[in-house]
Design a protein around this motif. Structure first.
Motif, PDB file in Angstrom:
ATOM      1  N   ILE A   7      21.769 -24.087 -48.508  1.00  0.00           N
ATOM      2  CA  ILE A   7      21.660 -25.022 -49.622  1.00  0.00           C
ATOM      3  C   ILE A   7      20.869 -26.228 -49.128  1.00  0.00           C
ATOM      4  CG2 ILE A   7      22.954 -26.515 -51.183  1.00  0.00           C
ATOM      5  CD1 ILE A   7      25.266 -24.498 -50.919  1.00  0.00           C
ATOM      6  N   PRO A   8      19.818 -26.638 -49.864  1.00  0.00           N
ATOM      7  CA  PRO A   8      19.041 -27.790 -49.418  1.00  0.00           C
ATOM      8  C   PRO A   8      19.892 -29.050 -49.405  1.00  0.00           C
ATOM      9  CG  PRO A   8      18.160 -26.901 -51.479  1.00  0.00           C
ATOM     10  CD  PRO A   8      19.311 -26.054 -51.079  1.00  0.00           C
ATOM     11  N   THR A   9      19.706 -29.862 -48.375  1.00  0.00           N
ATOM     12  CA  THR A   9      20.500 -31.070 -48.242  1.00  0.00           C
ATOM     13  C   THR A   9      19.859 -32.255 -48.927  1.00  0.00           C
ATOM     14  OG1 THR A   9      19.442 -31.511 -46.128  1.00  0.00           O
ATOM     15  CG2 THR A   9      21.542 -30.326 -46.086  1.00  0.00           C
ATOM     16  N   GLU A  10      18.534 -32.218 -49.149  1.00  0.00           N
ATOM     17  CA  GLU A  10      17.876 -33.304 -49.845  1.00  0.00           C
ATOM     18  C   GLU A  10      16.942 -32.719 -50.896  1.00  0.00           C
ATOM     19  OE1 GLU A  10      14.152 -34.529 -47.146  1.00  0.00           O
ATOM     20  OE2 GLU A  10      16.092 -35.025 -46.290  1.00  0.00           O
ATOM     21  N   ALA A  11      16.827 -33.417 -52.011  1.00  0.00           N
ATOM     22  CA  ALA A  11      16.030 -32.897 -53.111  1.00  0.00           C
ATOM     23  C   ALA A  11      14.548 -33.126 -52.904  1.00  0.00           C
ATOM     24  CB  ALA A  11      16.471 -33.533 -54.415  1.00  0.00           C
ATOM     25  N   HIS A  12      14.168 -34.235 -52.286  1.00  0.00           N
ATOM     26  CA  HIS A  12      12.765 -34.573 -52.111  1.00  0.00           C
ATOM     27  C   HIS A  12      12.492 -34.900 -50.644  1.00  0.00           C
ATOM     28  CE1 HIS A  12      12.283 -34.749 -56.429  1.00  0.00           C
ATOM     29  NE2 HIS A  12      13.352 -35.502 -56.498  1.00  0.00           N
ATOM     30  N   PRO A  13      11.311 -34.540 -50.129  1.00  0.00           N
ATOM     31  CA  PRO A  13      10.971 -34.964 -48.780  1.00  0.00           C
ATOM     32  C   PRO A  13      10.960 -36.484 -48.698  1.00  0.00           C
ATOM     33  CG  PRO A  13       9.443 -33.284 -49.549  1.00  0.00           C
ATOM     34  CD  PRO A  13      10.301 -33.680 -50.708  1.00  0.00           C
ATOM     35  N   SER A  14      11.413 -37.006 -47.570  1.00  0.00           N
ATOM     36  CA  SER A  14      11.615 -38.449 -47.488  1.00  0.00           C
ATOM     37  C   SER A  14      10.351 -39.213 -47.110  1.00  0.00           C
ATOM     38  CB  SER A  14      12.730 -38.750 -46.482  1.00  0.00           C
ATOM     39  OG  SER A  14      12.352 -38.251 -45.209  1.00  0.00           O
ATOM     40  N   SER A  15       9.397 -38.583 -46.483  1.00  0.00           N
ATOM     41  CA  SER A  15       8.225 -39.349 -46.066  1.00  0.00           C
ATOM     42  C   SER A  15       6.971 -38.496 -46.160  1.00  0.00           C
ATOM     43  CB  SER A  15       8.414 -39.848 -44.635  1.00  0.00           C
ATOM     44  OG  SER A  15       8.398 -38.751 -43.751  1.00  0.00           O
ATOM     45  N   ASP A  16       5.832 -39.181 -46.071  1.00  0.00           N
ATOM     46  CA  ASP A  16       4.559 -38.483 -46.111  1.00  0.00           C
ATOM     47  C   ASP A  16       4.388 -37.567 -44.903  1.00  0.00           C
ATOM     48  OD1 ASP A  16       3.885 -39.665 -48.489  1.00  0.00           O
ATOM     49  OD2 ASP A  16       2.743 -41.287 -47.565  1.00  0.00           O
ATOM     50  N   SER A  17       4.873 -37.988 -43.750  1.00  0.00           N
ATOM     51  CA  SER A  17       4.736 -37.154 -42.556  1.00  0.00           C
ATOM     52  C   SER A  17       5.544 -35.865 -42.693  1.00  0.00           C
ATOM     53  CB  SER A  17       5.158 -37.923 -41.310  1.00  0.00           C
ATOM     54  OG  SER A  17       6.524 -38.269 -41.384  1.00  0.00           O
ATOM     55  N   GLN A  18       6.662 -35.939 -43.372  1.00  0.00           N
ATOM     56  CA  GLN A  18       7.465 -34.732 -43.597  1.00  0.00           C
ATOM     57  C   GLN A  18       6.751 -33.790 -44.563  1.00  0.00           C
ATOM     58  OE1 GLN A  18      11.399 -35.543 -44.937  1.00  0.00           O
ATOM     59  NE2 GLN A  18      12.117 -33.459 -44.578  1.00  0.00           N
ATOM     60  N   ILE A  19       6.097 -34.348 -45.584  1.00  0.00           N
ATOM     61  CA  ILE A  19       5.334 -33.532 -46.525  1.00  0.00           C
ATOM     62  C   ILE A  19       4.188 -32.849 -45.802  1.00  0.00           C
ATOM     63  CG2 ILE A  19       3.794 -33.622 -48.526  1.00  0.00           C
ATOM     64  CD1 ILE A  19       5.582 -35.867 -49.616  1.00  0.00           C
ATOM     65  N   ILE A  20       3.469 -33.593 -44.977  1.00  0.00           N
ATOM     66  CA  ILE A  20       2.327 -33.036 -44.239  1.00  0.00           C
ATOM     67  C   ILE A  20       2.786 -31.964 -43.260  1.00  0.00           C
ATOM     68  CG2 ILE A  20       0.518 -33.591 -42.566  1.00  0.00           C
ATOM     69  CD1 ILE A  20       0.236 -36.279 -44.059  1.00  0.00           C
ATOM     70  N   SER A  21       3.891 -32.196 -42.559  1.00  0.00           N
ATOM     71  CA  SER A  21       4.384 -31.178 -41.628  1.00  0.00           C
ATOM     72  C   SER A  21       4.853 -29.931 -42.378  1.00  0.00           C
ATOM     73  CB  SER A  21       5.497 -31.744 -40.756  1.00  0.00           C
ATOM     74  OG  SER A  21       6.641 -32.034 -41.529  1.00  0.00           O
ATOM     75  N   ASN A  22       5.421 -30.117 -43.569  1.00  0.00           N
ATOM     76  CA  ASN A  22       5.833 -28.986 -44.401  1.00  0.00           C
ATOM     77  C   ASN A  22       4.615 -28.161 -44.809  1.00  0.00           C
ATOM     78  OD1 ASN A  22       7.204 -27.252 -46.066  1.00  0.00           O
ATOM     79  ND2 ASN A  22       7.606 -28.751 -47.661  1.00  0.00           N
ATOM     80  N   ILE A  23       3.545 -28.841 -45.243  1.00  0.00           N
ATOM     81  CA  ILE A  23       2.317 -28.152 -45.641  1.00  0.00           C
ATOM     82  C   ILE A  23       1.710 -27.415 -44.455  1.00  0.00           C
ATOM     83  CG2 ILE A  23      -0.070 -28.529 -46.409  1.00  0.00           C
ATOM     84  CD1 ILE A  23       1.029 -30.754 -48.221  1.00  0.00           C
ATOM     85  N   LYS A  24       1.627 -28.072 -43.303  1.00  0.00           N
ATOM     86  CA  LYS A  24       1.060 -27.430 -42.109  1.00  0.00           C
ATOM     87  C   LYS A  24       1.858 -26.199 -41.710  1.00  0.00           C
ATOM     88  CE  LYS A  24      -1.089 -31.440 -39.911  1.00  0.00           C
ATOM     89  NZ  LYS A  24      -1.026 -32.351 -38.749  1.00  0.00           N
ATOM     90  N   GLY A  25       3.171 -26.278 -41.789  1.00  0.00           N
ATOM     91  CA  GLY A  25       4.008 -25.141 -41.433  1.00  0.00           C
ATOM     92  C   GLY A  25       3.803 -23.953 -42.352  1.00  0.00           C
ATOM     93  N   ARG A  26       3.712 -24.223 -43.655  1.00  0.00           N
ATOM     94  CA  ARG A  26       3.505 -23.119 -44.608  1.00  0.00           C
ATOM     95  C   ARG A  26       2.120 -22.509 -44.475  1.00  0.00           C
ATOM     96  NH1 ARG A  26       6.746 -23.826 -50.168  1.00  0.00           N
ATOM     97  NH2 ARG A  26       8.739 -24.332 -49.229  1.00  0.00           N
ATOM     98  N   ILE A  27       1.105 -23.345 -44.248  1.00  0.00           N
ATOM     99  CA  ILE A  27      -0.252 -22.815 -44.082  1.00  0.00           C
ATOM    100  C   ILE A  27      -0.337 -21.966 -42.824  1.00  0.00           C
ATOM    101  CG2 ILE A  27      -2.646 -23.464 -43.552  1.00  0.00           C
ATOM    102  CD1 ILE A  27      -2.330 -25.777 -45.507  1.00  0.00           C
ATOM    103  N   SER A  28       0.234 -22.445 -41.726  1.00  0.00           N
ATOM    104  CA  SER A  28       0.161 -21.669 -40.486  1.00  0.00           C
ATOM    105  C   SER A  28       0.945 -20.364 -40.590  1.00  0.00           C
ATOM    106  CB  SER A  28       0.651 -22.507 -39.306  1.00  0.00           C
ATOM    107  OG  SER A  28       2.015 -22.819 -39.448  1.00  0.00           O
ATOM    108  N   SER A  29       2.087 -20.380 -41.281  1.00  0.00           N
ATOM    109  CA  SER A  29       2.834 -19.125 -41.427  1.00  0.00           C
ATOM    110  C   SER A  29       2.111 -18.152 -42.348  1.00  0.00           C
ATOM    111  CB  SER A  29       4.242 -19.402 -41.950  1.00  0.00           C
ATOM    112  OG  SER A  29       4.196 -19.864 -43.275  1.00  0.00           O
ATOM    113  N   THR A  30       1.400 -18.666 -43.355  1.00  0.00           N
ATOM    114  CA  THR A  30       0.627 -17.800 -44.246  1.00  0.00           C
ATOM    115  C   THR A  30      -0.570 -17.215 -43.524  1.00  0.00           C
ATOM    116  OG1 THR A  30       1.323 -19.086 -46.158  1.00  0.00           O
ATOM    117  CG2 THR A  30      -0.609 -17.699 -46.428  1.00  0.00           C
TER     118      THR A  30
END
Length: 119
Positions: A7-30
């Motif tokens: 279950i997700p613990t937070e509804a929205h990413p808290s910072s821009d760096s977290q959003i960018i790291s999330n995007i980088k992780g999904r792109i690299s896994s794809t």
């Protein structure tokens, strides 16, 4: 980022760096699912199937195995075609940017007017 089945613990990413790291992780896994380009064009792998059922089985297996490679080829060809239609290229890039933003940033389903209830 949450793991599958939790279950997700937070509804929205808290910072821009977290959003960018999330995007980088999904792109690299794809992009990690791409196969070697040498595998696609190996002449020794090319032999004609004998039956129609064999054609279908091979197409299904090949499409699943080289899925990301085919997506890259199709997007590159679409980009080349749209170079002569500049407005269409701008619309495509804007649409892809919006879609990628919604796909890569969100850890939860996007709800516009609340959850859909089936009757």
């Amino acid at each position: 980022m949450t793991k599958y089945g939790t279950i997700p613990t937070e509804a929205h990413p808290s910072s821009d760096s977290q959003i960018i790291s999330n995007i980088k992780g999904r792109i690299s896994s794809t992009l990690a699912t791409t196969r070697s380009w040498k595998e696609i064009i190996q002449p020794e792998s090319l032999c004609l199937p004998t039956t129609f059922i064999e054609y279908g089985r091979r197409i299904k297996m090949n499409a699943g195995y080289f899925r990301m490679n085919y997506v890259i080829i199709i997007l590159f060809l679409l980009f080349l075609i749209l170079l002569w239609h500049f407005i269409s290229l701008i619309v495509l890039i804007a649409t892809m940017t919006a879609w990628l933003f919604l796909y890569l940033v969100q850890d939860y389903p996007l709800m516009i007017s609340g959850p859909c209830h089936l009757r």
